[in-house]
Design an enzyme around this catalytic site. Structure first.
Site, PDB file in Angstrom:
ATOM      1  N   GLU A  53       0.820  -1.201   0.000  1.00 40.26           N
ATOM      2  CA  GLU A  53       0.000   0.000   0.000  1.00 40.26           C
ATOM      3  C   GLU A  53       0.860   1.260   0.000  1.00 40.26           C
ATOM      4  O   GLU A  53       0.577   2.223  -0.726  1.00 40.26           O
ATOM      5  CB  GLU A  53      -0.930   0.011   1.219  1.00 40.26           C
ATOM      6  CG  GLU A  53      -1.938  -1.139   1.243  1.00 40.26           C
ATOM      7  CD  GLU A  53      -1.446  -2.352   2.003  1.00 40.26           C
ATOM      8  OE1 GLU A  53      -2.275  -3.044   2.605  1.00 40.26           O
ATOM      9  OE2 GLU A  53      -0.212  -2.610   1.988  1.00 40.26           O
ATOM     10  N   CYS A  76      -2.607  -4.013   7.170  1.00 41.03           N
ATOM     11  CA  CYS A  76      -2.209  -4.204   8.569  1.00 41.03           C
ATOM     12  C   CYS A  76      -2.720  -3.043   9.424  1.00 41.03           C
ATOM     13  O   CYS A  76      -2.927  -1.929   8.934  1.00 41.03           O
ATOM     14  CB  CYS A  76      -0.696  -4.338   8.685  1.00 41.03           C
ATOM     15  SG  CYS A  76       0.238  -2.905   8.115  1.00 41.03           S
ATOM     16  N   ALA A 155      14.561 -36.005  -7.823  1.00 41.20           N
ATOM     17  CA  ALA A 155      14.744 -36.271  -9.254  1.00 41.20           C
ATOM     18  C   ALA A 155      15.011 -37.757  -9.438  1.00 41.20           C
ATOM     19  O   ALA A 155      15.613 -38.404  -8.578  1.00 41.20           O
ATOM     20  CB  ALA A 155      15.903 -35.446  -9.804  1.00 41.20           C
ATOM     21  N   GLU A 281      14.828 -31.825   0.228  1.00 38.73           N
ATOM     22  CA  GLU A 281      15.501 -32.384  -0.943  1.00 38.73           C
ATOM     23  C   GLU A 281      16.318 -33.613  -0.559  1.00 38.73           C
ATOM     24  O   GLU A 281      17.341 -33.914  -1.171  1.00 38.73           O
ATOM     25  CB  GLU A 281      16.404 -31.325  -1.592  1.00 38.73           C
ATOM     26  CG  GLU A 281      15.663 -30.202  -2.278  1.00 38.73           C
ATOM     27  CD  GLU A 281      16.560 -29.385  -3.188  1.00 38.73           C
ATOM     28  OE1 GLU A 281      17.570 -29.917  -3.689  1.00 38.73           O
ATOM     29  OE2 GLU A 281      16.253 -28.204  -3.406  1.00 38.73           O
ATOM     30  N   GLY A 283      16.974 -37.828   0.559  1.00 35.86           N
ATOM     31  CA  GLY A 283      16.811 -39.095  -0.125  1.00 35.86           C
ATOM     32  C   GLY A 283      15.455 -39.709   0.163  1.00 35.86           C
ATOM     33  O   GLY A 283      14.598 -39.119   0.834  1.00 35.86           O
TER      34      GLY A 283
END
Length: 341
Positions: A53, A76, A155, A281, A283
């Site tokens: 704003e 706010c 991946a 990320e 195993g």
């Protein structure tokens, strides 16, 4: 689309320009309309800087008296790093404020709307509400559930393996996918792996391929097995290592003992520290642990054209997946169709 929806969509589009820079604050855009024309617009660009704003009013080309203000999150009403935005709207004598979502933060949570109404400003709520919730899903989830949003990402090869049998990593992601993964990192406040991934991959866990905030680096290491010579321990950046019963601190490397239930301990730690989102990320073991515990909100995988024939199997083999997009010639991004929490 109605006119209200068109201008709110503009506010949502502006909000996205702060992506990767504003957390733990939400993404917010603001558009000021007078006589069906934009006379000012802005967005929250960086944590600690001016709110949307404020930036919109800095860019005014006309008086805002009698204008309609479109903002995707309730203005706010409290003093934080910046003064209350509700007071700014009142001071500028706008006629109407259209809000996409009310703010779940207890410091705001309806108080900004009430302040506007008490000042005689018309307020409408819920325009493109679902789009606003999705845009700030990390922020809403954190305040609604009391724990961070958790994204699982991995991946795999074309035949369903994430590494060789020895644990040796394989580069499945092409250069474009690497950049998009680093973009994903900037969109999360923390990044987490398990000790086996730390020892095998020796990752940096930063966002060097995309502009934005580098996430807080975290490792789950129950029995303090992480090698001493890996980058996470030897570089100059901070890292938090969660263990069962070992506590220690050296420079900006911190070991935190959380007891046997490490995942719930991590959730509580993140809540207490205001960490609203984690990108996991790790195993297969780490990824499946979060899912089994009911702590995952999104699962992404990158499928490569590379074939391994044998190796460590990918997690979530029985899941159904939605295609997101093809990235380059040999990568395909997919999202789990599972009904996550």
């Amino acid at each position: 689309m109605t006119k209200d929806e068109i201008w709110m969509q503009r506010a949502l589009d502006l909000a996205l320009l702060g992506d990767g820079h504003v957390a733990p604050n939400p993404l917010v855009g603001c558009v000021i309309i007078l006589e069906n024309k934009i006379i000012g617009e802005g967005y929250h660009a960086r944590y600690g800087d001016s709110h949307a704003e404020v930036n919109a009013f800095k860019n005014l080309t006309n008086t805002a008296k009698g204008a309609t203000v479109y903002v995707n999150l309730e203005p706010c009403s409290h003093f934080g790093k910046t003064p209350p935005c509700a007071d700014l709207l009142i001071r500028e004598r706008v006629a109407r404020v259209v809000i996409c979502n009310l703010d779940p933060n207890p410091l705001v949570s309806g108080k900004g709307m009430q302040r506007l109404l008490q000042a005689g400003i018309a307020v409408d709520i819920g325009i493109l509400e679902s789009k606003g919730v999705y845009l700030n899903r990390h922020f809403f989830h954190f305040h609604d559930k009391g724990r961070p949003w958790v994204t699982l990402k991995f991946a795999e090869s074309s035949d369903g393996f994430i590494a060789r049998e020895t644990g040796e990593p394989v580069g499945f992601s092409n250069l474009l996918s690497q950049k998009l993964v680093h973009k994903l990192r900037t969109q999360h406040q923390a990044i987490l792996i398990g000790v086996n991934t730390a020892n095998a991959d020796n990752p940096k866990l930063n966002a060097r391929f995309w502009p934005g905030n580098t996430p807080i680096r975290m490792v789950i290491d129950p029995h303090n097995r992480m090698r001493r010579d890996i980058t996470l321990k030897t570089d100059e950046s901070a890292v938090i290592i969660f263990t069962q019963d070992f506590s220690y601190e050296e420079s900006n490397k911190q070991w935190i003992a959380l007891g046997e239930n490490l995942l719930l301990g991590i959730m509580k730690y993140c809540h207490d520290q205001g960490i609203q989102s984690i990108l996991v990320e790790g195993g297969a073991q780490t990824l499946e642990a979060f899912y089994t515990a009911g702590l995952s909100n999104d699962i992404l995988k990158i499928r490569s054209d590379v074939s391994l024939l044998k190796g460590i199997k990918s997690p979530f083999k029985d899941f159904m997946w939605d295609s997101i997009e093809q990235v380059g010639n040999n990568n395909h991004w997919l999202r789990a169709k599972e009904n996550l929490r």
